[in-house]
Design an enzyme around this catalytic site. Sequence first.
Site, PDB file in Angstrom:
ATOM      1  N   LYS A  29     -12.203   0.457   7.549  1.00 26.64           N
ATOM      2  CA  LYS A  29     -12.692  -0.953   7.778  1.00 26.64           C
ATOM      3  C   LYS A  29     -12.119  -1.689   8.704  1.00 26.64           C
ATOM      4  O   LYS A  29     -12.598  -2.320   9.594  1.00 26.64           O
ATOM      5  CB  LYS A  29     -12.877  -1.754   6.385  1.00 26.64           C
ATOM      6  CG  LYS A  29     -13.462  -1.111   5.169  1.00 26.64           C
ATOM      7  CD  LYS A  29     -13.731  -1.947   3.885  1.00 26.64           C
ATOM      8  CE  LYS A  29     -12.367  -2.497   3.620  1.00 26.64           C
ATOM      9  NZ  LYS A  29     -11.646  -1.086   3.053  1.00 26.64           N
ATOM     10  N   LYS A  51     -10.416 -11.823   7.165  1.00 19.27           N
ATOM     11  CA  LYS A  51      -9.948 -10.565   5.996  1.00 19.27           C
ATOM     12  C   LYS A  51      -9.621 -11.813   4.965  1.00 19.27           C
ATOM     13  O   LYS A  51      -8.619 -12.240   4.648  1.00 19.27           O
ATOM     14  CB  LYS A  51      -8.849  -9.773   6.479  1.00 19.27           C
ATOM     15  CG  LYS A  51      -8.282  -9.175   5.219  1.00 19.27           C
ATOM     16  CD  LYS A  51      -9.190  -7.823   5.294  1.00 19.27           C
ATOM     17  CE  LYS A  51      -8.383  -6.839   4.112  1.00 19.27           C
ATOM     18  NZ  LYS A  51      -9.135  -5.621   4.018  1.00 19.27           N
ATOM     19  N   GLY A 122     -14.189  -6.973   3.894  1.00 14.84           N
ATOM     20  CA  GLY A 122     -13.702  -7.019   2.706  1.00 14.84           C
ATOM     21  C   GLY A 122     -12.496  -6.067   2.274  1.00 14.84           C
ATOM     22  O   GLY A 122     -11.881  -5.512   3.057  1.00 14.84           O
TER      23      GLY A 122
END
Length: 222
Positions: A29, A51, A122
Amino acid sequence: MNELPSSARHAEKSFPSYFITGTDTGVGKTFVSTLMIRSLRAQGADAVGMKPICCGDRKDAELLHAACESAIPLEDVNPVWLRTPASPLAASIAEGCGIDTDVILETFLRLRREHGSVIVEGAGGWLVPIRRDFLMSDLAAAMALPVVVVIANRIGAINHALLTIRSIPLSGLVCAGVVLNDPSHNSAAATAVNLPILETILDVPILSCVRHGQGTLNLKSV
Protein backbone atom coordinates in the site's frame (compact mmCIF):
# COMPACT_ATOMS: atom_id res chain seq x y z
CA MET A 1 -17.01 11.51 16.02
CA ASN A 2 -16.91 14.32 13.45
CA GLU A 3 -19.03 13.97 10.34
CA LEU A 4 -17.74 15.35 7.06
CA PRO A 5 -19.92 18.19 5.73
CA SER A 6 -21.67 17.49 2.45
CA SER A 7 -19.57 20.16 0.74
CA ALA A 8 -16.40 18.23 1.63
CA ARG A 9 -17.93 14.92 0.65
CA HIS A 10 -18.82 16.07 -2.85
CA ALA A 11 -16.25 18.77 -3.56
CA GLU A 12 -15.07 18.66 -7.16
CA LYS A 13 -11.33 19.04 -7.58
CA SER A 14 -9.03 19.16 -10.56
CA PHE A 15 -7.18 16.10 -9.31
CA PRO A 16 -8.52 13.05 -7.50
CA SER A 17 -8.13 12.01 -3.88
CA TYR A 18 -8.27 8.34 -2.87
CA PHE A 19 -8.37 6.02 0.10
CA ILE A 20 -5.82 3.23 -0.46
CA THR A 21 -6.61 -0.13 1.08
CA GLY A 22 -5.12 -3.56 0.56
CA THR A 23 -6.12 -7.19 0.49
CA ASP A 24 -3.90 -7.75 3.54
CA THR A 25 -1.06 -6.17 5.46
CA GLY A 26 2.27 -6.02 3.66
CA VAL A 27 0.82 -5.99 0.14
CA GLY A 28 2.49 -2.74 -0.95
CA LYS A 29 0.00 0.00 0.00
CA THR A 30 2.74 2.47 0.89
CA PHE A 31 4.68 1.78 -2.30
CA VAL A 32 1.57 2.31 -4.44
CA SER A 33 0.54 5.39 -2.44
CA THR A 34 3.92 7.03 -2.98
CA LEU A 35 3.72 6.26 -6.71
CA MET A 36 0.29 7.90 -6.82
CA ILE A 37 1.47 11.01 -5.01
CA ARG A 38 4.50 11.40 -7.27
CA SER A 39 2.38 10.81 -10.38
CA LEU A 40 -0.15 13.44 -9.36
CA ARG A 41 2.53 15.95 -8.41
CA ALA A 42 4.24 15.37 -11.76
CA GLN A 43 0.93 16.32 -13.41
CA GLY A 44 0.85 19.59 -11.45
CA ALA A 45 -1.35 18.52 -8.55
CA ASP A 46 -0.77 19.78 -5.04
CA ALA A 47 -0.93 16.18 -3.85
CA VAL A 48 -0.11 15.14 -0.29
CA GLY A 49 -0.21 11.86 1.55
CA MET A 50 -1.80 10.78 4.80
CA LYS A 51 -1.23 7.68 6.92
CA PRO A 52 -3.82 8.24 9.68
CA ILE A 53 -2.49 5.50 11.99
CA CYS A 54 1.04 4.12 12.29
CA CYS A 55 1.84 1.22 14.60
CA GLY A 56 5.45 0.44 15.46
CA ASP A 57 7.80 2.64 13.48
CA ARG A 58 6.76 5.59 11.34
CA LYS A 59 8.45 4.46 8.15
CA ASP A 60 5.27 4.40 6.03
CA ALA A 61 4.41 7.97 7.00
CA GLU A 62 7.98 9.08 6.37
CA LEU A 63 7.86 7.64 2.85
CA LEU A 64 4.58 9.47 2.14
CA HIS A 65 6.09 12.63 3.61
CA ALA A 66 9.06 12.35 1.26
CA ALA A 67 6.82 11.61 -1.74
CA CYS A 68 4.96 14.89 -1.26
CA GLU A 69 8.30 16.72 -0.86
CA SER A 70 7.60 17.56 2.79
CA ALA A 71 4.76 19.86 1.72
CA ILE A 72 3.02 19.23 5.05
CA PRO A 73 4.35 18.40 8.53
CA LEU A 74 4.92 14.73 9.35
CA GLU A 75 2.36 15.11 12.16
CA ASP A 76 -0.29 15.90 9.52
CA VAL A 77 0.74 12.91 7.43
CA ASN A 78 0.45 10.74 10.54
CA PRO A 79 -1.71 12.22 13.31
CA VAL A 80 -1.91 8.98 15.38
CA TRP A 81 1.30 7.08 16.14
CA LEU A 82 1.26 3.99 18.35
CA ARG A 83 4.67 2.58 19.16
CA THR A 84 3.54 -1.03 19.49
CA PRO A 85 4.08 -3.01 16.26
CA ALA A 86 0.62 -4.55 16.02
CA SER A 87 -2.78 -3.84 14.52
CA PRO A 88 -4.34 -0.51 15.59
CA LEU A 89 -6.74 -2.01 18.12
CA ALA A 90 -4.15 -4.41 19.53
CA ALA A 91 -1.59 -1.60 19.80
CA SER A 92 -4.05 0.72 21.54
CA ILE A 93 -4.96 -2.02 24.03
CA ALA A 94 -1.27 -2.73 24.69
CA GLU A 95 -0.61 0.96 25.32
CA GLY A 96 -3.77 1.53 27.36
CA CYS A 97 -5.09 4.30 25.14
CA GLY A 98 -7.87 4.85 22.66
CA ILE A 99 -7.48 6.02 19.07
CA ASP A 100 -8.90 9.51 18.55
CA THR A 101 -10.67 9.36 15.20
CA ASP A 102 -11.84 12.97 15.62
CA VAL A 103 -8.21 14.11 15.40
CA ILE A 104 -7.74 12.00 12.27
CA LEU A 105 -10.83 13.42 10.56
CA GLU A 106 -10.07 17.01 11.58
CA THR A 107 -6.60 16.65 10.05
CA PHE A 108 -8.04 15.08 6.91
CA LEU A 109 -10.62 17.85 6.45
CA ARG A 110 -7.94 20.51 6.79
CA LEU A 111 -5.73 18.78 4.24
CA ARG A 112 -8.67 18.53 1.84
CA ARG A 113 -9.31 22.26 2.21
CA GLU A 114 -5.69 23.25 1.76
CA HIS A 115 -4.47 20.84 -0.93
CA GLY A 116 -5.68 19.69 -4.32
CA SER A 117 -5.37 15.96 -3.70
CA VAL A 118 -5.01 13.77 -0.61
CA ILE A 119 -3.91 10.14 -0.88
CA VAL A 120 -4.91 8.36 2.34
CA GLU A 121 -3.29 5.02 3.12
CA GLY A 122 -5.13 2.74 5.51
CA ALA A 123 -3.48 0.36 7.96
CA GLY A 124 -3.72 -3.34 7.19
CA GLY A 125 -6.78 -4.49 5.27
CA TRP A 126 -10.29 -3.17 4.75
CA LEU A 127 -11.88 -4.55 7.93
CA VAL A 128 -9.01 -4.03 10.38
CA PRO A 129 -10.48 -2.77 13.69
CA ILE A 130 -9.47 0.66 14.97
CA ARG A 131 -11.72 0.40 18.01
CA ARG A 132 -14.02 -2.41 19.04
CA ASP A 133 -16.90 -0.63 17.30
CA PHE A 134 -15.02 1.16 14.48
CA LEU A 135 -13.21 -0.47 11.55
CA MET A 136 -10.84 0.85 8.90
CA SER A 137 -13.79 0.70 6.50
CA ASP A 138 -15.70 3.06 8.81
CA LEU A 139 -12.83 5.55 8.66
CA ALA A 140 -12.84 5.35 4.87
CA ALA A 141 -16.62 5.87 4.83
CA ALA A 142 -16.26 8.98 7.03
CA MET A 143 -13.72 10.38 4.56
CA ALA A 144 -16.03 9.52 1.63
CA LEU A 145 -13.23 8.96 -0.86
CA PRO A 146 -13.16 6.53 -3.77
CA VAL A 147 -11.17 3.45 -2.84
CA VAL A 148 -8.21 1.90 -4.62
CA VAL A 149 -7.36 -1.68 -3.65
CA VAL A 150 -3.75 -2.88 -3.72
CA ILE A 151 -3.47 -6.60 -4.46
CA ALA A 152 -0.27 -8.54 -3.90
CA ASN A 153 0.25 -10.80 -6.88
CA ARG A 154 0.62 -14.09 -5.05
CA ILE A 155 -1.28 -17.28 -4.35
CA GLY A 156 -4.63 -16.37 -2.77
CA ALA A 157 -4.76 -12.99 -4.51
CA ILE A 158 -8.03 -13.62 -6.32
CA ASN A 159 -9.98 -14.70 -3.24
CA HIS A 160 -8.62 -11.81 -1.16
CA ALA A 161 -9.33 -9.34 -3.95
CA LEU A 162 -12.96 -10.41 -4.33
CA LEU A 163 -13.57 -10.36 -0.57
CA THR A 164 -12.23 -6.82 -0.32
CA ILE A 165 -13.79 -5.36 -3.46
CA ARG A 166 -17.24 -6.78 -2.68
CA SER A 167 -17.09 -5.30 0.84
CA ILE A 168 -16.46 -1.71 -0.30
CA PRO A 169 -20.00 -0.93 -1.58
CA LEU A 170 -21.37 -2.16 1.77
CA SER A 171 -19.75 0.95 3.28
CA GLY A 172 -21.42 3.18 0.71
CA LEU A 173 -18.21 3.75 -1.22
CA VAL A 174 -17.02 3.23 -4.79
CA CYS A 175 -14.05 1.08 -5.69
CA ALA A 176 -12.17 3.14 -8.28
CA GLY A 177 -10.06 0.17 -9.28
CA VAL A 178 -7.17 -2.04 -8.26
CA VAL A 179 -3.40 -2.04 -8.54
CA LEU A 180 -1.69 -5.41 -8.86
CA ASN A 181 1.65 -5.28 -7.06
CA ASP A 182 4.13 -8.00 -8.00
CA PRO A 183 6.65 -8.70 -5.21
CA SER A 184 10.18 -9.05 -6.56
CA HIS A 185 10.55 -12.49 -4.95
CA ASN A 186 7.41 -13.93 -6.53
CA SER A 187 7.29 -17.18 -8.46
CA ALA A 188 6.10 -16.32 -11.96
CA ALA A 189 4.71 -19.82 -12.45
CA ALA A 190 2.47 -19.49 -9.39
CA THR A 191 1.05 -16.07 -10.22
CA ALA A 192 1.15 -15.65 -14.01
CA VAL A 193 -2.58 -16.33 -14.36
CA ASN A 194 -3.74 -13.88 -11.66
CA LEU A 195 -3.86 -10.86 -13.97
CA PRO A 196 -5.90 -12.44 -16.80
CA ILE A 197 -8.30 -14.00 -14.29
CA LEU A 198 -8.77 -10.70 -12.46
CA GLU A 199 -9.35 -8.93 -15.78
CA THR A 200 -12.08 -11.47 -16.53
CA ILE A 201 -13.94 -11.57 -13.22
CA LEU A 202 -13.60 -8.06 -11.74
CA ASP A 203 -16.18 -5.39 -12.48
CA VAL A 204 -13.73 -2.61 -11.56
CA PRO A 205 -10.74 -1.51 -13.65
CA ILE A 206 -7.18 -2.69 -13.13
CA LEU A 207 -5.46 0.67 -12.95
CA SER A 208 -1.90 -0.58 -13.12
CA CYS A 209 0.41 -3.53 -12.62
CA VAL A 210 3.65 -2.67 -10.85
CA ARG A 211 6.69 -4.55 -9.62
CA HIS A 212 7.41 -3.68 -6.02
CA GLY A 213 10.13 -1.06 -5.71
CA GLN A 214 10.20 -0.29 -9.41
CA GLY A 215 8.38 1.83 -11.95
CA THR A 216 5.80 4.59 -12.05
CA LEU A 217 2.02 4.74 -11.90
CA ASN A 218 -0.04 6.71 -14.40
CA LEU A 219 -3.29 7.96 -12.89
CA LYS A 220 -4.67 9.74 -15.96
CA SER A 221 -7.17 6.95 -16.61
CA VAL A 222 -8.43 6.78 -13.00
